[in-house]
Scaffold this motif. Structure first.
Motif, short mmCIF file in Angstrom:
data_model
loop_
_atom_site.label_atom_id
_atom_site.label_comp_id
_atom_site.label_asym_id
_atom_site.label_seq_id
_atom_site.Cartn_x
_atom_site.Cartn_y
_atom_site.Cartn_z
N PHE A 469 58.82 49.16 34.73
CA PHE A 469 59.79 49.51 35.75
C PHE A 469 59.29 49.14 37.15
CE2 PHE A 469 57.12 53.23 36.15
CZ PHE A 469 57.26 53.64 37.47
N GLN A 470 58.02 48.75 37.27
CA GLN A 470 57.47 48.33 38.56
C GLN A 470 57.39 46.81 38.60
OE1 GLN A 470 53.87 50.77 38.00
NE2 GLN A 470 54.28 51.60 40.03
N LYS A 471 58.16 46.22 39.48
CA LYS A 471 58.18 44.76 39.56
C LYS A 471 56.81 44.22 39.93
CE LYS A 471 60.72 40.89 41.56
NZ LYS A 471 60.93 40.28 40.25
N THR A 472 56.05 44.96 40.74
CA THR A 472 54.74 44.49 41.17
C THR A 472 53.78 44.33 40.00
OG1 THR A 472 54.09 46.78 41.63
CG2 THR A 472 54.93 45.48 43.47
N PHE A 473 54.06 44.98 38.87
CA PHE A 473 53.15 44.91 37.73
C PHE A 473 53.39 43.64 36.90
CE2 PHE A 473 50.39 46.66 34.44
CZ PHE A 473 49.50 47.38 35.22
N GLU A 474 54.45 42.92 37.22
CA GLU A 474 54.69 41.66 36.50
C GLU A 474 53.53 40.69 36.69
OE1 GLU A 474 59.33 40.66 35.97
OE2 GLU A 474 58.64 40.65 38.06
N ARG A 475 52.90 40.71 37.85
CA ARG A 475 51.81 39.77 38.10
C ARG A 475 50.60 40.05 37.22
NH1 ARG A 475 48.17 41.13 42.71
NH2 ARG A 475 48.18 43.41 42.92
N VAL A 476 50.51 41.28 36.68
CA VAL A 476 49.45 41.61 35.73
C VAL A 476 49.85 41.21 34.32
CG1 VAL A 476 48.03 43.46 34.78
CG2 VAL A 476 48.71 43.53 37.19
N VAL A 477 51.11 41.43 33.99
CA VAL A 477 51.59 41.18 32.63
C VAL A 477 51.74 39.69 32.33
CG1 VAL A 477 53.46 41.60 30.99
CG2 VAL A 477 52.77 43.40 32.58
#
Length: 622
Positions: A469-477
């Protein structure tokens, strides 16, 4: 079940009852010390036949009867002003934080509701009377009695009684969030013995924590709920007993709490120097980048930063240089717990631990820490990281003795391989780890066909979805996804709003998601909610990984039943080792400090408690 005793029975009961118990509701973060006072002498060494002001899980309490305040607060902190905070979420739709239905407003449980006891933030696990003036429990902790303060009041002036405590317990375990049923599962009977005295009997003498966690019980007003449905409270401001009440709200967008001027507990030692703001306002933001800019523009006052990139690059400019806005990394000694990509082992694709192990080799922490996190983090290698509860090396001594009885049910690596998450150092980077992953997948029956990882018997492609739900975590995934693609594993990333995310997680409607398993310095009954098979299919439980393992069940019960601190450490390490070697998560990282930014008119005590930052100990000086 509630029983009421006659006055004659009550008198007889007083002659052979007992002593001590309990603990208060713990806030998300914790404090900073203020005074240069010496630690008081150990205080909880009275015999087990007299009422006690507090209790420690093991050993003695730090604070004596009648102590004026906790050491980590400023008892002279001025009251006043407004604290403005931000929440990054898609709003809220209920003021009932104790029910499975809906998304509760931020701050509601901690500010509106008092508990029987209050925990201290500078001891492993000790608690002192709040609503309960004293507590009694025998040496075997087979029951606990709470003696309530006569001055304890709800915010409408009604006295808090034992009937309210009984109502709260029964309501929460029957109508509340499923967590309460697990947490208080060993309570066999509740007896109202007088208007100010209540007894809880247990069906075990091996759950030493139970008297204390009953002290965490939030007390609800029975008279308020008499003509209301507990699950249908919606956005009607409820009646509480705590230091704040709801002053105003804009549905789903903001909520403001106001300090109760005549709060009944404001001068107690467990409350002195705390809850200093006249008002606390939460504003909701859909996007964290917008929230950060709003903070720097002065729209709110305090920010706990969770992003390493933001911390390294975004807290710059004239207001930071001039000291108008202050940044601090405040160290703490609390257990870091475990954050990671969680495998939902209820799903067939993740039922084989060899598959789970293989996929952990595709996460390149070293690359992420260097390229995304500015080398700020430490790799998680335990569910109890940053504490003496964490397992390490090979099991030996008492820990090995505990594990030996389960040897036939455990993988050999528990005994002959020290657990370490995959490391990607050297020139080959993640390539060497992907080779190991490929070997593990082949052992699990997979092979690559037409560029896809396919099971040789079922013909199914290894594919799954990561829920965020956190867009900022896409860079980790996304780098994790790209590494898995090199193995022929199909990964999709699904970004949903926070409300949908909450509902899907509650019903275990995901393949993989990111979760944090928070831990205290004294793990106990909450471990059932994390790992026990009883919580496997209970919607809303925190058994996110779908753990269903008899050895884990047994070790959880042993942790709960630990007779002393030394044995608790050994049993927790054994549990930690078994969880790690079943590969329920792809471990992430942790930070041994709290990164905070705040406007300079906010002040905090000068020394942090072991648990770190607690905004409820701060104040304003303009």
């Amino acid at each position: 079940m509630i029983k009421r005793r006659s006055n004659t029975s009550l008198a007889r009961l007083f002659n052979h009852l007992l002593c001590v118990a309990s603990i208060g509701l713990v806030m998300l973060a914790t404090p900073l010390m203020a005074q240069n006072s010496e630690a008081p002498p150990a205080a909880n060494s009275a015999p087990f036949n007299t009422p006690q002001h507090g209790i420690a899980m093991h050993g003695d309490t730090k604070y004596p009867p009648g102590f004026p305040h906790f050491d980590y607060v400023n008892p002279n902190a001025p009251k006043g002003d407004t604290l403005r905070l931000a929440v990054v979420a898609n709003g809220f739709d209920t003021f009932n934080p104790f029910h499975l239905r809906g998304v509760a407003a931020a701050g509601i449980s901690g500010y509106l509701y008092d508990t029987l006891m209050e925990s201290s933030a500078d001891e492993p696990f000790s608690a002192y009377g709040l609503i309960a003036e004293s507590i009694e429990t025998p040496a075997d902790r087979s029951y606990v009695v709470f003696n309530l303060r006569s001055e304890a009041r709800f915010q409408d002036g009604e006295q808090i009684t034992a009937e309210d405590v009984a109502f709260s317990f029964n309501t929460l375990v029957t109508e509340g969030h499923p967590f309460f049923r697990n947490y208080y599962a060993d309570v066999s009977n509740v007896t109202v013995e007088s208007p100010q005295r209540i007894r809880f009997d247990f069906d075990t003498t091996k759950n030493r924590e139970l008297p204390m966690i009953l002290g965490q019980l939030p007390i609800l007003p029975a008279h308020y709920w008499a003509d209301r449905e507990f699950g249908d409270s919606g956005l009607t401001p409820p009646l509480g007993s705590g230091p704040y009440r709801i002053a105003e709200f804009d549905a789903g967008r903001s909520v403001t709490y106001e300090r109760v001027e005549d709060y009944w507990a404001k001068d107690l030692g467990v409350r002195k120097g705390r809850y200093n703001f006249n008002q606390i306002r939460y504003d909701y933001y859909n996007d964290d980048t917008v929230a950060l800019e709003a903070f720097k523009a002065g729209n709110f006052d305090f920010r706990l930063e969770s992003s390493a990139k933001n911390w390294a690059t975004s807290y710059t400019g004239q207001r930071f240089e001039s000291g108008e806005i202050i940044t601090e990394a405040i160290g703490h000694q609390r257990p870091a717990g475990m954050q990671g990509f969680v495998f939902n082992t209820r799903k067939a694709i993740f039922s084989d631990p060899r598959v789970r192990k293989a996929l952990t080799y595709a996460f390149d922490f070293e690359w992420a820490n260097q390229n995304l996190f500015y080398d700020q983090y430490i790799r998680s290698d335990s569910y109890f990281a940053n504490s003496d509860l964490a397992s390490s090396g090979l099991p030996e001594g008492r820990e090995l003795e505990i594990l030996e009885r389960y040897r036939d049910s455990l993988p050999p690596r528990v005994f002959n391989q020290a657990y370490q998450p995959p490391v990607t150092d050297g020139q080959q980077g993640v390539r060497a780890n992907l080779k190991i992953a490929l070997e593990e997948l082949r052992a699990a029956g997979y092979s690559i066909k037409n560029g896809k990882m396919v099971h040789s018997e079922t013909g199914e492609t290894l594919a799954f979805e990561v829920l965020l739900f956190q867009k900022t975590f896409e860079r980790v995934v996304l780098p994790f996804k790209n590494n898995l693609a090199r193995l022929g594993v199909d990964v999709t990333v699904r970004l949903v709003d926070s409300n949908q995310y909450v509902q899907r997680v509650r019903s275990f409607d995901y393949d993989m998601t990111t979760q944090v398993f928070g831990q205290s310095d004294s793990p106990g009954n909450e471990q059932r909610d994390y790992w026990h098979s009883n919580s496997l299919d209970v919607n809303g439980s925190r058994n996110y990984a779908g753990v269903n393992n008899p050895v884990v069940d047994a070790l959880v019960e042993q942790v709960i039943q630990a007779p002393d601190r030394e044995e608790l450490v050994y049993r927790t390490r054994a549990l930690d080792r078994v969880l790690l070697n079943n590969y329920y998560v792809v471990p992430h990282w942790y930070l041994a400090s709290d990164r905070v930014a705040y406007w300079s008119y906010l002040k905090h005590p000068g020394h942090a408690a072991k648990n770190g930052v607690d905004i409820n100990n701060w104040w304003v000086e303009r």
